[in-house]
Design an enzyme around this catalytic site. Structure first.
Site, PDB file in Angstrom:
ATOM      1  N   ASP A  64       7.387   9.388   0.432  1.00  0.00           N
ATOM      2  CA  ASP A  64       6.414  10.045   1.311  1.00  0.00           C
ATOM      3  C   ASP A  64       5.178   9.181   1.483  1.00  0.00           C
ATOM      4  OD1 ASP A  64       8.123  12.389   0.234  1.00  0.00           O
ATOM      5  OD2 ASP A  64       7.096  13.097   2.032  1.00  0.00           O
TER       6      ASP A  64
HETATM    7  O1  MRU Z   1       9.145  18.238   0.773  1.00  0.00           O
HETATM    8  P1  MRU Z   1      10.028  17.376   1.652  1.00  0.00           P
HETATM    9  O2  MRU Z   1      11.401  17.917   1.796  1.00  0.00           O
HETATM   10  O3  MRU Z   1       9.357  17.057   2.954  1.00  0.00           O
HETATM   11  O4  MRU Z   1      10.153  16.022   0.845  1.00  0.00           O
HETATM   12  C1  MRU Z   1      10.921  14.991   1.383  1.00  0.00           C
HETATM   13  C2  MRU Z   1      11.003  13.791   0.526  1.00  0.00           C
HETATM   14  O5  MRU Z   1      10.439  13.729  -0.545  1.00  0.00           O
HETATM   15  C3  MRU Z   1      11.725  12.611   1.098  1.00  0.00           C
HETATM   16  O6  MRU Z   1      12.313  11.852   0.097  1.00  0.00           O
HETATM   17  C4  MRU Z   1      10.740  11.728   1.875  1.00  0.00           C
HETATM   18  O7  MRU Z   1       9.963  12.485   2.760  1.00  0.00           O
HETATM   19  C5  MRU Z   1      11.438  10.654   2.641  1.00  0.00           C
HETATM   20  S1  MRU Z   1      12.426  11.297   3.961  1.00  0.00           S
HETATM   21  C6  MRU Z   1      13.073   9.929   4.751  1.00  0.00           C
END
Ligand code: MRU
Length: 395
Positions: A267
């Site tokens: 993220d």
């Molecule tokens: O809470 P989320 O489902 O948005 O978290 C998503 C993740 O942690 C993913 O690994 C990250 O956003 C990368 S998606 C290509």
């Protein structure tokens, strides 16, 4: 059928642009698209996690505003001057940015799109329409670029694993050798414009006949692994096994050398390589270090935040306690039949009155990461440190 979480139709001669997203709250049991007609609807959909995953959040936010701006242009409802259009774009983007804090892709997109709008106002002969058009074109480009970036990430990651892991080298030399990858959370077509980042690496390995099994972790508490990644793996017919998060250590002990790598998304990758990703990523990296398994982060350059020095500066979103104390899904009969037509039910799984801590992400220290796979190649540490400057255009 290609999985498409974001469906965008540009404006045509007689219609305004439209946006629909696959509602990830009801996956994997129901496939339902919901319209996004405004920034308010996009903000709510991102906050409620109808759409989630760092790149997908940014793209949906950008396209929601394209729907507003493109619609206003089509119906003659734009503000009067180029400056006013630019200011209104800036305000709407700032609002969208408040939806979720940890992923940097949205902030990165907001910054870039504001520059697009500003540059458009400075063009000779700029009009309200030309600024709106420049914004919409830039937002639409993000959707296209994300897929090609993910394919490049997949190729670079697959090649790195082939060359830098024991299982990769064995499989390359002898196709009877087994090779597996473990991934966490969902980083695939549902989290991006298509193909995926870490799941893109898995897809590329499989396409090159360099993967015999993918493992996905359940990813408590929101179950992106069991609901979404498992759905994509089954959809693509990739041999795959679901484990709960607490089984990862046992899996590494059992698989030994056959487990080539753990590949996760991100993220936000700080300038020093510390990486915020779905809660549970850090523990996987510690386990990987203990078991001698390579640990890769796969992310586009838009996820690398060179303005954030280290993981200490990353804001970690904390979510509602109910995500931990309750679980939702269709009922199952005693003989194992899913009652899909009866909708979903919520059940309680924890003692009433218990306090809950629910951080959505954690930060994996750079020292535990072997490489960051981007669309322009794999960045590895030199003398124990990541340096991302060479993969960005020089000022
Ligand atoms: O809470 P989320 O489902 O948005 O978290 C998503 C993740 O942690 C993913 O690994 C990250 O956003 C990368 S998606 C290509």
């Amino acid at each position: 059928m290609v999985l498409q979480a974001i469906q965008y139709e540009p404006a045509s001669a007689d219609s305004s642009p439209t946006l629909r997203i696959l509602d990830q709250l009801v996956l994997p049991h129901r496939t339902s698209y919901v319209p996004i007609r405004s920034c308010e609807e996009a903000h709510a959909a991102i906050k409620q996690m109808k759409v989630r995953g760092a790149p997908a959040i940014a793209i949906v936010a950008a396209l929601a505003l394209a729907v507003e701006v493109g619609g206003a242009a089509k119906t003659g409802k734009l503000p009067a001057t180029p400056e006013e259009v630019k200011d209104s774009i800036g305000q709407r983007l700032d609002f969208l940015k408040t939806s979720r804090p940890t992923a940097v892709n949205l902030g990165d997109a907001v910054g870039k799109l504001k520059i697009v709008a500003k540059k458009a106002t400075l063009q000779p002969g700029a009009s309200a329409e030309s600024v709106a058009q420049a914004y919409v074109a830039a937002a639409e480009r993000m959707l296209v670029d994300d897929v090609s970036d993910n394919k490049a990430i997949g190729e670079h990651g697959a090649r790195w694993i082939e060359e830098n892991t024991a299982a990769g080298r064995k499989r390359k030399a002898d196709r009877s050798q087994e090779i597996a990858i473990l991934t966490h959370c969902n980083t695939g077509s549902l989290a991006t414009a298509g193909y995926g980042t870490a799941l893109g690496v898995i897809r590329s390995l499989r396409a090159a006949d360099m993967l015999t099994r993918a493992y996905c972790s359940e990813t408590r508490p929101y179950n992106q692994g069991s609901r979404l990644t498992a759905y994509e793996l089954v959809h693509d017919e990739i041999p795959a096994t679901l484990i709960t998060d607490s089984m990862a250590c046992a899996l590494m002990a059992r698989e030994g050398d056959r487990l080539a790598a753990i590949v996760v998304g991100a993220d936000r990758v700080a300038a020093n390589g510390d990486t915020a990703n779905k809660i549970g990523t850090h523990s996987l990296a510690v386990l990987a270090g203990h078991h001698g398994v390579k640990f890769l982060v796969a992310a586009p350059r838009t996820t690398i935040d060179r303005d954030t020095a280290s993981g200490m500066d990353i804001v970690i979103e904390e979510r509602a306690p109910e995500e931990v104390t309750r679980i939702k899904g269709p009922r199952v009969t005693a003989d194992g039949k899913l009652l899909l037509d009866e909708g979903s039910e919520m059940v309680s799984t924890a003692a009433v009155g218990i306090d809950v801590w629910n951080p959505a992400f954690d930060v994996t220290p750079a020292e535990l990461i072997d490489g960051v796979v981007t669309e322009v190649g794999v960045v590895e540490k030199v003398d124990g440190k990541f340096n991302f400057d060479p993969i960005f255009p020089q000022p």
